[in-house]
Motif scaffolding. Structure first.
Motif, mmCIF file in Angstrom:
data_model
loop_
_atom_site.group_PDB
_atom_site.id
_atom_site.type_symbol
_atom_site.label_atom_id
_atom_site.label_comp_id
_atom_site.label_asym_id
_atom_site.label_seq_id
_atom_site.Cartn_x
_atom_site.Cartn_y
_atom_site.Cartn_z
ATOM 1 N N ARG A 194 -4.414 0.594 -2.430
ATOM 2 C CA ARG A 194 -4.579 2.047 -2.469
ATOM 3 C C ARG A 194 -5.606 2.532 -1.443
ATOM 4 O O ARG A 194 -5.561 3.667 -0.973
ATOM 5 C CB ARG A 194 -5.031 2.455 -3.875
ATOM 6 N N MET A 195 -6.541 1.657 -1.104
ATOM 7 C CA MET A 195 -7.608 2.053 -0.179
ATOM 8 C C MET A 195 -7.074 2.331 1.228
ATOM 9 O O MET A 195 -7.718 2.996 2.027
ATOM 10 C CB MET A 195 -8.693 0.966 -0.131
ATOM 11 N N VAL A 196 -5.888 1.809 1.543
ATOM 12 C CA VAL A 196 -5.272 2.068 2.848
ATOM 13 C C VAL A 196 -5.020 3.567 2.997
ATOM 14 O O VAL A 196 -5.260 4.172 4.039
ATOM 15 C CB VAL A 196 -3.954 1.280 3.000
ATOM 16 N N LYS A 197 -4.541 4.153 1.924
ATOM 17 C CA LYS A 197 -4.252 5.584 1.926
ATOM 18 C C LYS A 197 -5.544 6.374 2.195
ATOM 19 O O LYS A 197 -5.565 7.293 3.012
ATOM 20 C CB LYS A 197 -3.688 5.918 0.536
ATOM 21 N N PHE A 198 -6.611 5.984 1.510
ATOM 22 C CA PHE A 198 -7.893 6.660 1.728
ATOM 23 C C PHE A 198 -8.361 6.462 3.170
ATOM 24 O O PHE A 198 -8.851 7.392 3.810
ATOM 25 C CB PHE A 198 -8.958 6.105 0.768
ATOM 26 N N ALA A 199 -8.237 5.246 3.655
ATOM 27 C CA ALA A 199 -8.723 4.949 5.009
ATOM 28 C C ALA A 199 -7.943 5.761 6.047
ATOM 29 O O ALA A 199 -8.529 6.282 7.006
ATOM 30 C CB ALA A 199 -8.594 3.454 5.291
ATOM 31 N N ASN A 200 -6.634 5.899 5.834
ATOM 32 C CA ASN A 200 -5.837 6.712 6.764
ATOM 33 C C ASN A 200 -6.295 8.161 6.735
ATOM 34 O O ASN A 200 -6.420 8.804 7.783
ATOM 35 C CB ASN A 200 -4.348 6.638 6.403
ATOM 36 N N GLN A 201 -6.541 8.674 5.540
ATOM 37 C CA GLN A 201 -7.026 10.065 5.420
ATOM 38 C C GLN A 201 -8.341 10.233 6.184
ATOM 39 O O GLN A 201 -8.529 11.200 6.926
ATOM 40 C CB GLN A 201 -7.300 10.414 3.950
ATOM 41 N N VAL A 202 -9.226 9.265 5.987
ATOM 42 C CA VAL A 202 -10.539 9.339 6.641
ATOM 43 C C VAL A 202 -10.362 9.281 8.161
ATOM 44 O O VAL A 202 -10.962 10.068 8.902
ATOM 45 C CB VAL A 202 -11.437 8.186 6.137
ATOM 46 N N ALA A 203 -9.510 8.376 8.619
ATOM 47 C CA ALA A 203 -9.296 8.230 10.066
ATOM 48 C C ALA A 203 -8.750 9.528 10.646
ATOM 49 O O ALA A 203 -9.191 9.976 11.707
ATOM 50 C CB ALA A 203 -8.348 7.074 10.335
ATOM 51 N N SER B 68 0.806 -1.221 0.000
ATOM 52 C CA SER B 68 0.000 0.000 0.000
ATOM 53 C C SER B 68 0.839 1.271 0.000
ATOM 54 O O SER B 68 0.287 2.364 -0.047
ATOM 55 C CB SER B 68 -0.924 -0.004 1.220
ATOM 56 N N SER B 69 2.179 1.138 0.083
ATOM 57 C CA SER B 69 3.020 2.348 0.115
ATOM 58 C C SER B 69 4.442 1.960 -0.300
ATOM 59 O O SER B 69 4.767 0.778 -0.383
ATOM 60 C CB SER B 69 3.043 2.931 1.526
ATOM 61 N N PRO B 70 5.318 2.959 -0.539
ATOM 62 C CA PRO B 70 6.689 2.626 -0.956
ATOM 63 C C PRO B 70 7.444 1.768 0.055
ATOM 64 O O PRO B 70 8.107 0.795 -0.324
ATOM 65 C CB PRO B 70 7.346 4.005 -1.108
ATOM 66 N N TYR B 71 7.356 2.105 1.346
ATOM 67 C CA TYR B 71 8.064 1.292 2.351
ATOM 68 C C TYR B 71 7.570 -0.149 2.303
ATOM 69 O O TYR B 71 8.352 -1.105 2.325
ATOM 70 C CB TYR B 71 7.855 1.872 3.767
ATOM 71 N N GLU B 72 6.265 -0.290 2.241
ATOM 72 C CA GLU B 72 5.666 -1.614 2.200
ATOM 73 C C GLU B 72 6.098 -2.365 0.941
ATOM 74 O O GLU B 72 6.398 -3.547 0.971
ATOM 75 C CB GLU B 72 4.141 -1.478 2.208
ATOM 76 N N ALA B 73 6.149 -1.651 -0.178
ATOM 77 C CA ALA B 73 6.441 -2.294 -1.462
ATOM 78 C C ALA B 73 7.837 -2.908 -1.449
ATOM 79 O O ALA B 73 8.031 -4.049 -1.866
ATOM 80 C CB ALA B 73 6.312 -1.285 -2.598
ATOM 81 N N LYS B 74 8.820 -2.174 -0.939
ATOM 82 C CA LYS B 74 10.176 -2.709 -0.975
ATOM 83 C C LYS B 74 10.304 -3.934 -0.065
ATOM 84 O O LYS B 74 10.812 -4.977 -0.475
ATOM 85 C CB LYS B 74 11.197 -1.636 -0.573
ATOM 86 N N ASP C 83 -4.194 -2.691 7.519
ATOM 87 C CA ASP C 83 -3.852 -3.032 6.138
ATOM 88 C C ASP C 83 -3.372 -4.479 6.164
ATOM 89 O O ASP C 83 -2.277 -4.756 6.646
ATOM 90 C CB ASP C 83 -2.731 -2.089 5.668
ATOM 91 N N PRO C 84 -4.146 -5.411 5.666
ATOM 92 C CA PRO C 84 -3.743 -6.821 5.772
ATOM 93 C C PRO C 84 -2.414 -7.124 5.069
ATOM 94 O O PRO C 84 -1.788 -8.126 5.360
ATOM 95 C CB PRO C 84 -4.893 -7.575 5.111
ATOM 96 N N ARG C 85 -2.000 -6.291 4.149
ATOM 97 C CA ARG C 85 -0.759 -6.467 3.375
ATOM 98 C C ARG C 85 -0.835 -7.672 2.444
ATOM 99 O O ARG C 85 -0.443 -7.582 1.292
ATOM 100 C CB ARG C 85 0.457 -6.676 4.267
ATOM 101 N N THR C 86 -1.241 -8.825 2.987
ATOM 102 C CA THR C 86 -1.367 -10.016 2.147
ATOM 103 C C THR C 86 -2.785 -10.549 2.328
ATOM 104 O O THR C 86 -3.268 -10.646 3.448
ATOM 105 C CB THR C 86 -0.348 -11.102 2.547
#
Lengths: 373, 322, 337
Positions: C221-230, C159-165, C244-247
């Motif tokens: 991508r929805m993690v980003k939206f959910a964080n904004q909402v929170a 869901s993000s660059p840190y997560e992706a690597k 974010d379940p990640r997997t």
């Protein structure tokens, strides 16, 4: 700054902090305060801590409500000497706020203090240097699994009057993950090489836990390099160590496990925040960290015991030494302090656990300040 | 011919006889209701699998088809473990989890029979890529039927093997029927012209003649090993049984199979060739026939008495870690 | 620490693993680009530049461009994984799974089981998914629920660059076949990413916000939206946990259930089509195993049951938005106060 009127501002605890929330005020508006009195509690994404009054007088204004979040440096309160005029205080607040807006803009443009890297013993060592740049430097050395950020409540305060260097030991933080033999001699030797690399001949050494044993080893091996020693819950003064903490820290890969392990560090386990756990996990996920921690644990704490005791060599030291311990330390037993030679000052902090420099930062900072002048 | 010495010939005959005996016994046992599921028998096609695999070592890979027993035996899989697998036993090649259509032994370079027609050729491109990248000197062989030859996966693999210049060989075993449909109807154009169109050499081979298959495969395998890229063999042969056991074969001509058994038997042809030329003696081959029959009998007995997997096996082997 | 984009983080993970392990190779359409053409080599580095620079460093032997022929090269990646390599194959858009799904779910995903635990298939299929690119119905789908459905596959949604690597390095070192789904709208997102290689374990949800009133489970991508909402609702006194379940396979059911036990309210945000998606799966999990803890009906925020539309006005309506997520949270907050 007007005479007799003192600003209380949002502190910067650690590099990542840019704002904080006032959770609770501990002093009523209009009440008298002494310097060092706990004024309020501040919560950051990483940790919650009390904040102490910088001056004596009356808490004449509380300017941020409970639950409000403001940026680092913003005005939280005003402490005024008795007799300060109300109009003068209002003018002070107005002036401060106007200047803060300009300063904040300038600060956003200029780079903050950033960690740097230096080669010591062939390994990149990460460190943060802050403060006056004058006098004998203070060198802060964290414990097993820690990093320079463990000093977030200490380095900024100490840096107001000193040149203060905090570093990441090999295998930790952003330093090299190769830890050689991983024993105390290696860690002390690396510290000596680190001081060489920074051109520091002599330093006030402050070490916590494993870092305490490392600075003690350095002072014993190189007596001329220590101006004083402050050992906080140090390793190296007795055989016991909380084996389940060491193995738990080395083994934990997941948030829940790590949170339970970190909770052992504090008298108040509620201090272990989501971000604190996440930061430790991010460190532990790096390639080479598991091997580094395992190597150090095996060399320094074989079979859950401390391999080396330096207690009987304390007498060799010709420089001032003090020991600070949290009474509720669950990692290294406070009983080790009781076995020390008489006359060696031991400050037992009743409310703190293993992390006295975090849980009782104000007191620890005063003790270090008193030692270093 | 011959780079094959007497020991090789004995080995080839043992493997062909083992395949025949194995399949005949499975046919009988299946009819008796002892074997669950589907089986697709290779009897009649023995010379193809053995003729190709006599050119291979353990480091070389093959991928097979539904009709995989022969390829497994030819590549050196353990016959008793195969029989146990077909019976769905815990000690089977795949612990009873794969069955007839999924027997594999990667340690022997056998990448599996395959329940998906045309499933093997892309995998073989991968095995050939491993050999090339890791510089093992190995090659990889895809067996496909005439049915599988029409799958896009197979044709795409011809192309990929060519553009990547892979050490691969595609062996199209054309037994005349894709399930019940004649290859004369289902295959457009010709196998050899397909090879040519994808830029690789192709040869048509009599799949009942072990020696012809061996030599054609040798040329293709040598070429692949030398880094000269893929090629194709169109092996024409016949199956003695149906597409699967239980197939009444109403699509075949009356007496077709009986005639085939009389006239095109790869084992009989092999025996005639080696005895007439004095390479091996008839008695030697008779001995082999008896020994193989006994060992297959023993495999069936062992499979029948072997344990089925239990509840403790239901959740295992899905992931390496999860 | 340096800020890196999602694209850079993925590229760095690939390069570092290729340096560390000579059996790691990458393959895909135009992963370098320009092969056999008269112009530049490494012309594309993947259609959106994610693999740029790998070919010049590692050569054509380890950065394989492929013909547009997914069933052969995804199958080849599966075969190579079973025979000694660690291939990272790029399926340009997940929508193209239709022409190579057999190789993923019948072959790679089942080798280990069918062969009685004797096969190891360390395959990674990197693929791009998600709406928001005005790429219409055949280049915008999520489809990860379909992979999640298949035993034998692991399914990762960074869901993000840190997560992706960290998740990609884990995927490459993992011995099972992994489908690694990259949301195309996230490629230019930036955050701090360590220079060193690191791994994030599979099957542990990331707790991106900690709250006490509502559990929001969001993916990709929805993690980003959910964080904004929170963050937005925090000021209104609504305190949200975001997981974010990640997997999606393995799925960290424990973290979801424990959180719902604490909050009593669940909103699941899923960009995948609404029938049999992760939202229905997670809702069923909670309904079955934490029913007693629920103070409010579970709310699922997902797109409508339509293909992804092309017209920007329609696509914007289609994608779950922070507004819709916020409305769902407020709705569950009306219960059990």
């Amino acid at each position: 700054m007007s005479d007799g009127i003192q600003a209380v501002t949002m502190p910067k605890w650690g590099l990542a902090m840019d704002e904080g929330m006032v959770t609770v005020w501990l002093v009523e508006e209009g009440a008298p305060v002494a310097a060092g009195d706990e004024l309020l509690e501040i919560e950051t994404t990483k940790i919650t801590n009390v904040f102490e009054s910088p001056a004596a007088g009356t808490l004449s204004r509380r300017l941020v409500g409970e639950g409000e979040t403001v940026p680092v440096g913003a005005l939280l309160a005003v402490v005024a000497e008795d007799g300060a005029a109300e109009a003068e205080i209002d003018a002070f607040v107005e002036r401060f706020r106007a200047e803060f807006a300009v300063a904040a803009e300038a600060a956003a443009e200029s780079a903050a203090v950033e960690p740097e890297c230096v080669e010591a013993g062939g390994r990149p060592i990460n460190y943060l240097r802050a403060g006056t740049g004058e006098g004998i430097p203070l060198v802060l050395v964290h414990g097993f699994g820690g990093d320079l950020d463990n000093w977030l409540f200490n380095q900024p305060a100490l840096a107001e009057h000193h040149d203060v260097v905090a570093l990441d030991l090999p295998g930790h933080g952003r330093s090299a993950k190769d830890v050689g033999a991983g024993d105390l001699a290696f860690l002390s030797g690396t510290l000596a090489e680190f001081l060489d690399a920074l051109g520091i001949d002599r330093a006030h050494l402050v070490g916590h836990s494993l870092g305490g044993a490392a600075v003690l080893g350095l002072a014993l091996d190189h007596p001329k390099r220590a101006a004083s020693l402050t050992l906080i819950s140090p390793a190296g003064l007795g055989p016991e160590i909380n084996r389940s903490y060491i193995s738990g820290f080395v083994g934990a890969a997941r948030r829940k496990e790590m949170k339970a392990v970190l909770a052992m560090l504090f008298a108040d386990p509620g201090l272990v925040s989501r971000d604190m756990v996440e930061d430790v996990l991010k460190y532990k996920r790096l390639d080479g960290v598991s091997a580094a921690l395992e190597t150090i644990a095996r060399a320094v704490f074989p079979d859950g015991r401390q391999a080396v005791s330096l207690a009987e060599r304390l007498g060799e030291l010709a420089v001032p030494v003090q020991v600070i311990w949290g009474r509720r330390d669950k990692i290294v037993p406070p009983a080790h302090a009781e076995a020390l030679p008489p006359g060696l000052p031991v400050h037992m902090i009743e409310t703190a656990g293993h992390m006295a420099h975090m849980e009782a930062a104000g007191e620890v900072n005063r003790l270090i300040g008193a030692m270093t002048g | 011919m011959l780079q094959l010495n007497r020991d090789d010939l004995v080995q080839a005959y043992i493997r062909m006889r083992t395949i025949r005996e194995f399949e005949e016994r499975v046919h009988t046992e299946f009819a008796g209701g002892a074997i669950p599921g589907f089986v697709h028998l290779y009897a009649g096609e023995e010379a193809s699998a053995v003729g190709v695999c006599m050119n291979l070592e353990d480091k070389d890979y093959i991928a097979s088809t539904h009709r995989g027993h022969g390829h497994c035996i030819a590549k050196g899989c353990d016959v008793e473990a195969m029989m146990k697998e077909i019976y769905g036993r815990r000690e089977g090649s795949c612990g009873g989890k794969g069955g007839s259509m999924h027997i594999a032994d990667l340690s022997k370079g056998m990448m599996g029979a395959n329940g998906i027609v045309g499933g093997g050729p892309p995998l073989v491109c991968g095995a050939a890529l491993s050999a090339k990248t890791l510089k093992t000197g190995g090659v990889a062989i895809a067996f496909v039927g005439d049915g599988g030859s029409n799958q896009g996966t197979t044709l795409e693999s011809y192309n990929l093997a060519n553009v990547w210049n892979l050490p691969a060989v595609f062996v199209v075993e054309d037994n005349g029927y894709a399930e019940s449909t004649a290859s004369a109807w289902s295959v457009g154009g010709s196998q050899l012209k397909r090879a040519e169109a994808f830029g690789m050499p192709g040869r048509e081979v009599d799949g009942h003649d072990f020696f012809a298959v061996y030599e054609a495969a040798k040329e293709a395998v040598d070429r692949a090993r030398a880094g000269k890229g893929p090629s194709l063999l169109h092996v024409k042969l016949n199956r003695y049984y149906g597409h699967f056991e239980g197939d009444a074969m109403t699509y075949r001509a009356d007496g077709e199979v009986e005639a085939l058994r009389e006239t095109v038997d790869s084992l009989a042809a092999f025996r005639a060739r080696v005895t007439e030329t004095g390479l091996l003696e008839g008695r030697q081959l008779d001995d082999i026939d008896r020994e193989v029959a006994a060992s297959i009998g023993q495999a069936v007995t062992a499979a029948m008495s072997a344990k089925a997997p239990g509840e403790e096996d239901l959740l295992t082997d899905v992931y390496v870690s999860y | 620490m340096a800020k890196k984009s999602y694209r850079q983080a993925i590229n760095e993970a690939l390069a570092q693993e290729m340096r560390r392990d000579p059996t790691v190779i990458v393959m895909g359409e135009d992963n370098a680009g320009g092969l056999g053409a008269p112009g530049e080599d490494d012309a594309w580095g993947g259609v959106l530049g994610v693999t740029k620079g790998l070919m010049p460093e590692f050569g054509r032997e380890r950065v394989l461009d492929t013909p547009i022929s997914e069933s052969s090269f995804i199958g080849a990646a599966a075969g190579a994984a079973a025979t000694g390599l660690r291939p990272v194959a790029e399926l340009m858009f997940v929508d193209f799974m239709g022409v190579c799904f057999d190789q993923i779910f019948n072959q790679a995903g089942k080798f280990r089981y069918m062969f009685g635990g004797k096969a190891v298939t360390p395959l990674v299929v990197r693929t791009m998914y998600g709406a928001g690119f005005r790429a219409a119905s055949q280049h915008s789908q999520c489809l990860y629920p379909i992979f999640t459905h298949v035993p034998g596959l692991k399914v990762v949604l960074p869901s993000s660059p840190y997560e992706a690597k960290g998740l990609l390095i884990q995927a490459i070192r993992d011995d099972d076949p992994v489908i690694f789904l990259e949301h195309k709208v996230l490629y230019d997102d930036e955050e701090e990413v360590p220079d060193e290689p690191y791994t994030i374990p599979f099957g542990e949800a990331n707790l991106t916000r900690e709250g006490k009133d509502v559990t929001i489970v969001a993916l990709g991508r929805m993690v980003k939206f959910a964080n904004q909402v929170a963050d937005g609702l925090e000021t209104d006194g609504i305190s949200c946990t975001v997981l974010d379940p990640r997997t999606t396979s393995p799925l960290d059911a424990d973290s979801i259930l424990e959180s719902v036990e604490e909050t009593g309210r669940l909103v699941v945000v899923d960009e995948a089509s609404p029938r049999c998606n992760m939202a229905t799966d997670i809702s069923a999990l909670v309904a079955e195993q934490a029913f007693g803890a629920l103070k409010a009906p579970i709310r699922m925020v997902a797109p409508p049951h339509t293909p992804v539309p092309f017209a920007p006005e329609l696509e914007d309506l289609y994608i779950p938005s922070p507004e819709k997520i916020g409305a769902a949270v407020r709705e569950v907050m009306e219960h059990g106060a």
